[in-house]
Design a protein around this motif. Sequence first.
Motif, PDB file in Angstrom:
ATOM      1  N   THR A  89       0.830  -1.203   0.000  1.00 40.76           N
ATOM      2  CA  THR A  89       0.000   0.000   0.000  1.00 40.76           C
ATOM      3  C   THR A  89       0.864   1.252   0.000  1.00 40.76           C
ATOM      4  N   LEU A  90       1.910   1.256   0.814  1.00 45.89           N
ATOM      5  CA  LEU A  90       2.787   2.428   0.873  1.00 45.89           C
ATOM      6  C   LEU A  90       3.552   2.602  -0.434  1.00 45.89           C
ATOM      7  N   VAL A  91       3.999   1.505  -1.030  1.00 45.61           N
ATOM      8  CA  VAL A  91       4.695   1.580  -2.314  1.00 45.61           C
ATOM      9  C   VAL A  91       3.812   2.275  -3.356  1.00 45.61           C
ATOM     10  N   ASN A  92       2.592   1.857  -3.439  1.00 48.45           N
ATOM     11  CA  ASN A  92       1.680   2.425  -4.430  1.00 48.45           C
ATOM     12  C   ASN A  92       1.393   3.899  -4.156  1.00 48.45           C
ATOM     13  N   HIS A  93       1.247   4.249  -2.888  1.00 48.24           N
ATOM     14  CA  HIS A  93       0.931   5.642  -2.544  1.00 48.24           C
ATOM     15  C   HIS A  93       2.142   6.549  -2.770  1.00 48.24           C
ATOM     16  N   ALA A  94       3.333   6.079  -2.383  1.00 50.90           N
ATOM     17  CA  ALA A  94       4.540   6.887  -2.589  1.00 50.90           C
ATOM     18  C   ALA A  94       4.795   7.128  -4.072  1.00 50.90           C
ATOM     19  N   GLU A 153       6.652  19.026   4.892  1.00 55.48           N
ATOM     20  CA  GLU A 153       5.397  19.602   4.374  1.00 55.48           C
ATOM     21  C   GLU A 153       4.503  18.543   3.727  1.00 55.48           C
ATOM     22  N   ASP A 154       5.099  17.427   3.308  1.00 54.84           N
ATOM     23  CA  ASP A 154       4.320  16.371   2.651  1.00 54.84           C
ATOM     24  C   ASP A 154       3.955  15.218   3.581  1.00 54.84           C
ATOM     25  N   GLU A 155       4.322  15.320   4.833  1.00 56.65           N
ATOM     26  CA  GLU A 155       4.027  14.219   5.763  1.00 56.65           C
ATOM     27  C   GLU A 155       2.532  13.922   5.840  1.00 56.65           C
ATOM     28  N   HIS A 156       1.716  14.952   5.743  1.00 60.16           N
ATOM     29  CA  HIS A 156       0.274  14.769   5.877  1.00 60.16           C
ATOM     30  C   HIS A 156      -0.291  13.822   4.822  1.00 60.16           C
ATOM     31  N   LEU A 157       0.418  13.657   3.720  1.00 60.73           N
ATOM     32  CA  LEU A 157      -0.060  12.778   2.649  1.00 60.73           C
ATOM     33  C   LEU A 157      -0.094  11.317   3.088  1.00 60.73           C
ATOM     34  N   TYR A 158       0.607  11.006   4.178  1.00 55.76           N
ATOM     35  CA  TYR A 158       0.738   9.612   4.600  1.00 55.76           C
ATOM     36  C   TYR A 158       0.081   9.316   5.947  1.00 55.76           C
ATOM     37  N   SER A 159      -0.453  10.333   6.594  1.00 56.48           N
ATOM     38  CA  SER A 159      -0.922  10.175   7.969  1.00 56.48           C
ATOM     39  C   SER A 159      -2.008   9.122   8.138  1.00 56.48           C
ATOM     40  N   GLU A 160      -2.850   8.935   7.124  1.00 60.29           N
ATOM     41  CA  GLU A 160      -3.967   7.991   7.275  1.00 60.29           C
ATOM     42  C   GLU A 160      -4.001   6.933   6.177  1.00 60.29           C
TER      43      GLU A 160
END
Length: 258
Positions: A89-94, A153-160
Amino acid sequence: MGYKIVFFDIDGTLVNDEKEIPQDAIEAIAELQNKGVEAVIATGRAPYFIKSLAEQLGIDSFVCLNGGYVVYQGKTIFKRSIPHEDVETLVNHAALHQHALVFEGESAFYSSILDHPFMLDAVQSLKVELPGHDPEYWRDEPIYQMFLHCSAEDEHLYSEVVPGLRYIRWHQTAMDVLPHDSSKAEGIQAMLHLLQIAPEEAIAFGDGLNDKEMLSAVGLGIAMGNSHEELLPYADYVTAHVNEGGIRRGLQYAGLID
């Protein structure tokens, strides 16, 4: 208290900004070992990042990858990898955001994007070899930790995105990624259980955000004088800066060396 074991973080604790161990720290740890007290490395780094440093200190026991991989006297005693579906899931989102990932396995590490500038900046700061390039490495190998290379600044993209993961920033362009309930404390507990040592008989030294649980899990948690300010409330004692005898002063405070 008769302390029997001491856990040492690496970056900012055992080594300074130049990634060198101050001579006074080398001598202090040698004194500690001569008194029969176990010295253990507890780090976010992978085993292949610490070999020369461990040899320099005469240490063959370590809690690596923020608790995900634990070795006692050269023998692996505990492993905890990230669930495969969470990695995927993280691979696809990143990939959607063109953020590089570094996959840290048991004996090797690989980047998802070749020569990504954020990845190069962060990994080079550790003064270790750069990862290989293999976007598919995670498919067939257990992954114990990842680096996610993005700005604050982009951390929020991964919070949930993946509830099963947690992120700990260690560089302006990088965060550690590990299971949400994993930490150095989990690896330390595995080693203490094996050795039948009570947490109250253990000490830990640290300086970073990934040391909070570790300092809380032992009898005496010592923060370096150069620690991140958010770590200080978790410490029982704050010693000197890494370059100002912090390791020696901390061990003296604990009554373990003269």
